[in-house]
Write a protein that holds these residues in place. Structure first.
Motif, PDB file in Angstrom:
ATOM      1  N   PHE A  56       0.840  -1.207   0.000  1.00  0.00           N
ATOM      2  CA  PHE A  56       0.000   0.000   0.000  1.00  0.00           C
ATOM      3  C   PHE A  56       0.872   1.253   0.000  1.00  0.00           C
ATOM      4  N   ALA A  57       1.925   1.259   0.824  1.00  0.00           N
ATOM      5  CA  ALA A  57       2.807   2.424   0.926  1.00  0.00           C
ATOM      6  C   ALA A  57       3.559   2.672  -0.374  1.00  0.00           C
ATOM      7  N   VAL A  58       3.963   1.610  -1.041  1.00  0.00           N
ATOM      8  CA  VAL A  58       4.638   1.761  -2.331  1.00  0.00           C
ATOM      9  C   VAL A  58       3.731   2.498  -3.308  1.00  0.00           C
ATOM     10  N   GLY A  59       2.454   2.155  -3.302  1.00  0.00           N
ATOM     11  CA  GLY A  59       1.503   2.845  -4.173  1.00  0.00           C
ATOM     12  C   GLY A  59       1.415   4.320  -3.849  1.00  0.00           C
ATOM     13  N   PHE A  60       1.488   4.638  -2.546  1.00  0.00           N
ATOM     14  CA  PHE A  60       1.392   6.043  -2.141  1.00  0.00           C
ATOM     15  C   PHE A  60       2.583   6.835  -2.654  1.00  0.00           C
ATOM     16  N   PHE A  61       3.771   6.266  -2.560  1.00  0.00           N
ATOM     17  CA  PHE A  61       4.955   7.004  -2.975  1.00  0.00           C
ATOM     18  C   PHE A  61       5.181   6.967  -4.486  1.00  0.00           C
ATOM     19  N   MET A  62       4.303   6.267  -5.197  1.00  0.00           N
ATOM     20  CA  MET A  62       4.314   6.370  -6.660  1.00  0.00           C
ATOM     21  C   MET A  62       3.566   7.617  -7.122  1.00  0.00           C
ATOM     22  N   ARG A  63       2.869   8.273  -6.222  1.00  0.00           N
ATOM     23  CA  ARG A  63       2.068   9.434  -6.621  1.00  0.00           C
ATOM     24  C   ARG A  63       2.900  10.567  -7.213  1.00  0.00           C
ATOM     25  N   PRO A  64       4.074  10.924  -6.641  1.00  0.00           N
ATOM     26  CA  PRO A  64       4.879  11.949  -7.303  1.00  0.00           C
ATOM     27  C   PRO A  64       5.329  11.539  -8.707  1.00  0.00           C
ATOM     28  N   VAL A  65       5.621  10.244  -8.882  1.00  0.00           N
ATOM     29  CA  VAL A  65       6.006   9.766 -10.211  1.00  0.00           C
ATOM     30  C   VAL A  65       4.829   9.914 -11.178  1.00  0.00           C
ATOM     31  N   THR A 102      -3.920 -16.492  -5.551  1.00  0.00           N
ATOM     32  CA  THR A 102      -3.529 -16.561  -4.142  1.00  0.00           C
ATOM     33  C   THR A 102      -2.147 -17.195  -3.977  1.00  0.00           C
ATOM     34  N   TYR A 103      -1.581 -17.049  -2.782  1.00  0.00           N
ATOM     35  CA  TYR A 103      -0.292 -17.658  -2.451  1.00  0.00           C
ATOM     36  C   TYR A 103      -0.393 -19.174  -2.518  1.00  0.00           C
ATOM     37  N   GLU A 104      -1.517 -19.697  -2.095  1.00  0.00           N
ATOM     38  CA  GLU A 104      -1.718 -21.146  -2.107  1.00  0.00           C
ATOM     39  C   GLU A 104      -1.663 -21.718  -3.514  1.00  0.00           C
ATOM     40  N   ALA A 105      -2.085 -20.908  -4.508  1.00  0.00           N
ATOM     41  CA  ALA A 105      -2.136 -21.386  -5.892  1.00  0.00           C
ATOM     42  C   ALA A 105      -0.818 -21.189  -6.634  1.00  0.00           C
ATOM     43  N   VAL A 106      -0.188 -20.029  -6.471  1.00  0.00           N
ATOM     44  CA  VAL A 106       1.004 -19.714  -7.286  1.00  0.00           C
ATOM     45  C   VAL A 106       2.164 -19.146  -6.472  1.00  0.00           C
ATOM     46  N   GLY A 107       2.110 -19.256  -5.159  1.00  0.00           N
ATOM     47  CA  GLY A 107       3.192 -18.716  -4.344  1.00  0.00           C
ATOM     48  C   GLY A 107       3.176 -17.196  -4.344  1.00  0.00           C
ATOM     49  N   TYR A 108       4.369 -16.610  -4.381  1.00  0.00           N
ATOM     50  CA  TYR A 108       4.485 -15.155  -4.270  1.00  0.00           C
ATOM     51  C   TYR A 108       4.096 -14.405  -5.543  1.00  0.00           C
ATOM     52  N   PHE A 109       3.794 -15.115  -6.614  1.00  0.00           N
ATOM     53  CA  PHE A 109       3.407 -14.436  -7.849  1.00  0.00           C
ATOM     54  C   PHE A 109       2.151 -13.579  -7.627  1.00  0.00           C
ATOM     55  N   GLY A 110       1.248 -14.054  -6.775  1.00  0.00           N
ATOM     56  CA  GLY A 110       0.048 -13.278  -6.477  1.00  0.00           C
ATOM     57  C   GLY A 110       0.390 -11.948  -5.829  1.00  0.00           C
ATOM     58  N   ALA A 111       1.390 -11.959  -4.925  1.00  0.00           N
ATOM     59  CA  ALA A 111       1.822 -10.715  -4.286  1.00  0.00           C
ATOM     60  C   ALA A 111       2.457  -9.772  -5.310  1.00  0.00           C
ATOM     61  N   VAL A 112       3.142 -10.338  -6.309  1.00  0.00           N
ATOM     62  CA  VAL A 112       3.732  -9.525  -7.380  1.00  0.00           C
ATOM     63  C   VAL A 112       2.636  -8.835  -8.189  1.00  0.00           C
ATOM     64  N   VAL A 113       1.567  -9.577  -8.480  1.00  0.00           N
ATOM     65  CA  VAL A 113       0.428  -8.992  -9.194  1.00  0.00           C
ATOM     66  C   VAL A 113      -0.175  -7.860  -8.371  1.00  0.00           C
ATOM     67  N   LEU A 114      -0.294  -8.081  -7.063  1.00  0.00           N
ATOM     68  CA  LEU A 114      -0.824  -7.056  -6.167  1.00  0.00           C
ATOM     69  C   LEU A 114       0.068  -5.815  -6.180  1.00  0.00           C
ATOM     70  N   LEU A 115       1.380  -6.027  -6.185  1.00  0.00           N
ATOM     71  CA  LEU A 115       2.327  -4.915  -6.217  1.00  0.00           C
ATOM     72  C   LEU A 115       2.200  -4.120  -7.518  1.00  0.00           C
ATOM     73  N   VAL A 116       2.123  -4.811  -8.638  1.00  0.00           N
ATOM     74  CA  VAL A 116       1.970  -4.135  -9.935  1.00  0.00           C
ATOM     75  C   VAL A 116       0.683  -3.303  -9.946  1.00  0.00           C
ATOM     76  N   ALA A 117      -0.387  -3.880  -9.408  1.00  0.00           N
ATOM     77  CA  ALA A 117      -1.669  -3.162  -9.364  1.00  0.00           C
ATOM     78  C   ALA A 117      -1.552  -1.887  -8.546  1.00  0.00           C
TER      79      ALA A 117
END
Length: 441
Positions: A56-65, A102-117
């Motif tokens: 969530f914080a990463v998304g916030f600091f993308m605002r200046p970009v 989810t993590y259960e289905a594909v491991g950390y790839f789901g978190a990567v998708v969340l980060l990109v979003a």
């Protein structure tokens, strides 16, 4: 002389994207308790929430970009093009979260998708404010700009209220197990569909006259428009935006996003009561924005900003102190609303003031980048600063911090020029010159 009319189609199309943006922003933070376990290993719920909060914080600091990239895009390709692009990014980010594995289905790839979003959402939020502020200001005739631009905060507040309302509905119609399983995806599906509707509305908007004038000069007008080099020619105005935003954004986040937590954790109100207080106070606050914006068209922008600055400087400490000891809905509502009434002097007109400070060739970037920087430094950190003071045992220190930020902005309000009558296009400038020519008998 005929009274200028508000172009309501432009106002709705230009401001409604803020509703979707703030809806998405709200549902991510509020539904994190339900989807955190879907993207990180089980066993430590606190670690799951911290990881989700970090994204969530990463998304916030993308605002200046986003402010830089999309502000530049709006100055070079047009306000309509930027508004369409920001809402496309909105829809894509919400859809990615809705379908993230989810993590259960594909491991950390789901978190990567969340980060990109979240990166896409941060870019979108960073550009939406400036594109919307610039479009609303340029598309509205003098004498109605304060009213029109006030709908930015009407739509932003409406987005929070819609998200809060949906959360209440889902919590009362679904069990916690269902919400953690798939129910948390529903708000993001709705967000993606809402952004698609806004995309359709914005595709039918007309470009502003001020931008068309700039574009028609030579072959595409000034080639330096929308660049950092061009912005540096207006350093004073850029610093002015940061300073006048500082006090307003800290106060805004204090009385909106942080308020519910403050009433629950410090005053000790039940969470349901604290949520209801915030909902009702925000609803009235939303209705006040057009009234204050219209008032600024009559008396000027500076009187409202100065009223906010004085009210926030002198009123924050007693208001927050009183809120810390409320014991029911009525007391919490009255005091919260009083705080929101004070900051209405800032929220209702801050967008139009910033847009009126810059010339057309750098207006979007001039609003976007300094505002996004001020938000990241002061608005985005307000809750963390508040919690740091609380954890250190000196919670009242945060009240003085808010007052101090207001004092800096008040000094700016007292010395800045009035912007209400600024000419934003050559046509407006000529009309102003014609009115100022004395009639000879």
């Amino acid at each position: 002389m005929s009274t200028p009319k508000v172009p309501w189609k432009a106002v709705i199309g230009g401001s409604i994207g803020n509703l979707v943006e703030w809806y998405d922003w709200f549902v991510y933070s509020s539904f994190a308790i339900y989807f955190a376990a879907s993207f990180f290993p089980s066993g430590n719920s606190t670690a799951q929430l911290l990881n989700t909060a970090g994204i969530f914080a990463v998304g916030f600091f993308m605002r200046p970009v986003g402010g830089w990239l999309l502000g530049r895009y709006a100055d070079r390709k047009g306000r309509k093009a930027a508004l369409t692009l920001t809402v496309t990014l909105m829809s894509a980010s919400a859809l990615l979260i809705a379908i993230a594995p989810t993590y259960e289905a594909v491991g950390y790839f789901g978190a990567v998708v969340l980060l990109v979003a979240r990166l896409l959402q941060g870019l979108s939020v960073g550009g939406e404010y400036a594109a919307s502020a610039t479009y609303l200001t340029e598309a509205t005739p003098p004498g109605k700009r304060g009213l029109a631009s006030s709908f930015q905060y009407v739509s932003m507040t409406a987005g929070q209220l819609v998200g809060l309302g949906l959360q209440i509905i889902l919590q009362n119609t679904m069990s916690e197990e269902v919400l953690k399983s798939y129910g948390w995806r529903i708000p993001f599906v709705i967000g993606a569909l809402g952004a698609a509707v806004v995309f359709y509305l914005r595709r039918n908007l007309l470009e502003t006259e001020a931008y068309d004038e700039e574009e028609s000069e030579g072959e595409g007008g000034d080639k330096s428009r929308g660049t950092i080099k061009a912005l540096m020619a207006h350093k004073k105005e850029a610093l002015l935006v940061i300073a006048l935003t500082m006090g307003g954004t800290v106060a805004y986040y204090t009385y909106t996003t942080y308020l519910t937590k403050y009433l629950a954790n410090t005053a000790g109100l039940p969470k349901q009561t604290a949520t209801l207080v915030s909902f009702c106070a925000l609803f009235v606050f939303m209705l006040l924005q057009p009234l204050a914006g219209s008032l600024s068209d009559r008396i000027g922008r500076r009187p409202l900003l100065i009223t906010f600055g004085i009210g926030s400087l002198l009123g924050t400490v007693p208001l927050m102190t009183a809120l810390s000891s409320v014991d029911g809905f009525l007391g919490g509502f009255v005091l919260s609303l009083l705080g929101l009434i004070i900051i209405t002097g800032y929220t209702s007109i801050n967008a139009v003031v910033k847009a009126e400070l810059f010339p057309t060739n750098i207006r979007a970037l001039g609003v976007a980048l300094p505002y996004a920087i001020a938000n990241a430094l002061f608005g985005g950190t307000a809750e963390y600063v508040a919690l740091w003071f609380k954890s250190s045992g000196i919670e009242s220190g945060f009240y003085w911090y808010v007052s101090g930020c207001a004092a800096v902005s008040l000094a700016v309000y007292l010395t800045m020029r009035e912007t209400r009558d600024a000419a934003l296009s050559r046509a407006e400038q000529k009309a102003g010159e014609a009115e100022s020519v004395p009639i000879r008998l």
